[in-house]
Design a protein around this motif. Structure first.
Motif, PDB file in Angstrom:
ATOM      1  N   ASP A  78       8.817 -13.944   9.120  1.00 11.75           N
ATOM      2  CA  ASP A  78       9.425 -12.870   9.905  1.00 11.75           C
ATOM      3  C   ASP A  78       8.485 -12.533  11.048  1.00 11.75           C
ATOM      4  O   ASP A  78       7.334 -12.129  10.816  1.00 11.75           O
ATOM      5  N   PRO A  79       8.913 -12.707  12.315  1.00 11.25           N
ATOM      6  CA  PRO A  79       8.018 -12.416  13.445  1.00 11.25           C
ATOM      7  C   PRO A  79       7.697 -10.937  13.601  1.00 11.25           C
ATOM      8  O   PRO A  79       6.770 -10.578  14.335  1.00 11.25           O
ATOM      9  N   ALA A  80       8.432 -10.084  12.932  1.00 10.76           N
ATOM     10  CA  ALA A  80       8.150  -8.649  13.008  1.00 10.76           C
ATOM     11  C   ALA A  80       8.057  -8.095  11.600  1.00 10.76           C
ATOM     12  O   ALA A  80       8.835  -7.234  11.185  1.00 10.76           O
TER      13      ALA A  80
ATOM     14  N   PRO B  66       3.548 -10.585  12.900  1.00 10.14           N
ATOM     15  CA  PRO B  66       4.375 -11.433  12.036  1.00 10.14           C
ATOM     16  C   PRO B  66       3.795 -11.529  10.633  1.00 10.14           C
ATOM     17  O   PRO B  66       2.644 -11.158  10.382  1.00 10.14           O
ATOM     18  N   GLY B  67       4.597 -12.068   9.729  1.00  7.88           N
ATOM     19  CA  GLY B  67       4.151 -12.266   8.356  1.00  7.88           C
ATOM     20  C   GLY B  67       5.050 -13.242   7.623  1.00  7.88           C
ATOM     21  O   GLY B  67       6.136 -13.594   8.104  1.00  7.88           O
ATOM     22  N   ALA B  68       4.610 -13.705   6.471  1.00 10.49           N
ATOM     23  CA  ALA B  68       5.386 -14.630   5.645  1.00 10.49           C
ATOM     24  C   ALA B  68       5.188 -14.276   4.184  1.00 10.49           C
ATOM     25  O   ALA B  68       4.137 -13.769   3.793  1.00 10.49           O
ATOM     26  N   TRP B  69       6.188 -14.548   3.383  1.00 19.80           N
ATOM     27  CA  TRP B  69       6.090 -14.243   1.965  1.00 19.80           C
ATOM     28  C   TRP B  69       6.890 -15.267   1.157  1.00 19.80           C
ATOM     29  O   TRP B  69       7.783 -15.943   1.679  1.00 19.80           O
ATOM     30  N   ASN B  70       6.551 -15.372  -0.097  1.00 18.20           N
ATOM     31  CA  ASN B  70       7.245 -16.273  -1.012  1.00 18.20           C
ATOM     32  C   ASN B  70       8.321 -15.485  -1.750  1.00 18.20           C
ATOM     33  O   ASN B  70       8.007 -14.581  -2.525  1.00 18.20           O
ATOM     34  N   ASN B  71       9.576 -15.828  -1.508  1.00 18.14           N
ATOM     35  CA  ASN B  71      10.665 -15.104  -2.178  1.00 18.14           C
ATOM     36  C   ASN B  71      11.408 -15.968  -3.189  1.00 18.14           C
ATOM     37  O   ASN B  71      12.500 -15.620  -3.622  1.00 18.14           O
ATOM     38  N   VAL B  72      10.842 -17.113  -3.567  1.00 18.59           N
ATOM     39  CA  VAL B  72      11.469 -18.008  -4.525  1.00 18.59           C
ATOM     40  C   VAL B  72      10.434 -18.436  -5.558  1.00 18.59           C
ATOM     41  O   VAL B  72       9.331 -18.859  -5.206  1.00 18.59           O
TER      42      VAL B  72
END
Length: 206
Positions: free
Chosen positions: A22-24, A34-40
């Motif tokens: 997600d860039p925001a 921005p940030g990133a995460w593991n949703n699976v």
């Protein structure tokens, strides 16, 4: 009789850790970053499902007018990929695992009749099928209790369950004299699927 393998339903990257970007994502000191995460959640040790099916059939024709087909089938499916229910605290959907073994069996019947009189040709076909399934193994994880379904060894897969109504209470006395309302009873309401069809046709030969 034969053995088939299947892993199509899990897609191409079922064992890969995929991050959602997600860039925001966050805001720090008035600046959006921005940030990133593991949703699976994943399980790297899954394997192919196996389906072992046996079919026995008989075809019979009588008087060039009547056709009868009867078939009996057994389908044993092992190592079925399934994501079982997990506690809410886990935070993600449960990972796929080879947890489920299922046995399905049933019969199919088809009867057809065709005839011709002068320029008219007509036919009638009817078929019926009966099938049921039973869970053989849950790899020690059962029972699986969903919001409206119950799955356990020895029962039909995804068995519906709910409250059993005792009646309509119209007074405090009726409530006091009624049976206990505190327990939910699992009951196999239907473990046999029945399907019947009939097709007819008529045509004129010119």
């Amino acid at each position: 009789m034969g053995i088939l393998g299947d892993a199509e339903k899990v897609g191409y990257y079922a064992t890969a850790t995929v991050l959602t970007y997600d860039p925001a994502m966050y805001g720090f000191n008035g600046v959006v970053v921005p940030g990133a995460w593991n949703n699976v959640s994943i399980n790297p040790n899954i394997s192919w499902e196996e389906s072992k099916q046996t079919n026995l059939a008989v075809d019979l024709g009588l008087f060039n007018k009547v056709n009868i087909t009867a078939e009996y089938f057994i389908n044993n499916r092992d190592n079925i990929l399934y994501a079982p229910p997990v506690p809410t605290e886990f935070g993600l959907a449960g990972p796929l695992a080879n947890l489920l073994s299922l046995r399905s069996q049933g019969m199919e019947f088809q009867v057809g009749y065709n005839d011709r009189k002068n320029d008219w040709y007509w036919s009638v076909d009817a078929n019926a099928s009966f099938s049921k399934n039973k869970v053989k193994n849950l790899a020690g994880t059962g029972p699986w209790i969903g919001s409206q379904t119950f799955t356990n060894v020895g029962y039909t897969y995804n068995l519906p369950y709910g409250y059993q109504a005792e009646g309509l209470f119209q007074s405090e006395t009726e409530i006091a004299n009624s049976a206990s309302q505190e327990l939910i009873f699992f009951r196999e309401i239907l473990n046999t699927k029945i399907r019947m069809e009939m097709v007819s046709s008529m045509e004129m030969i010119v």
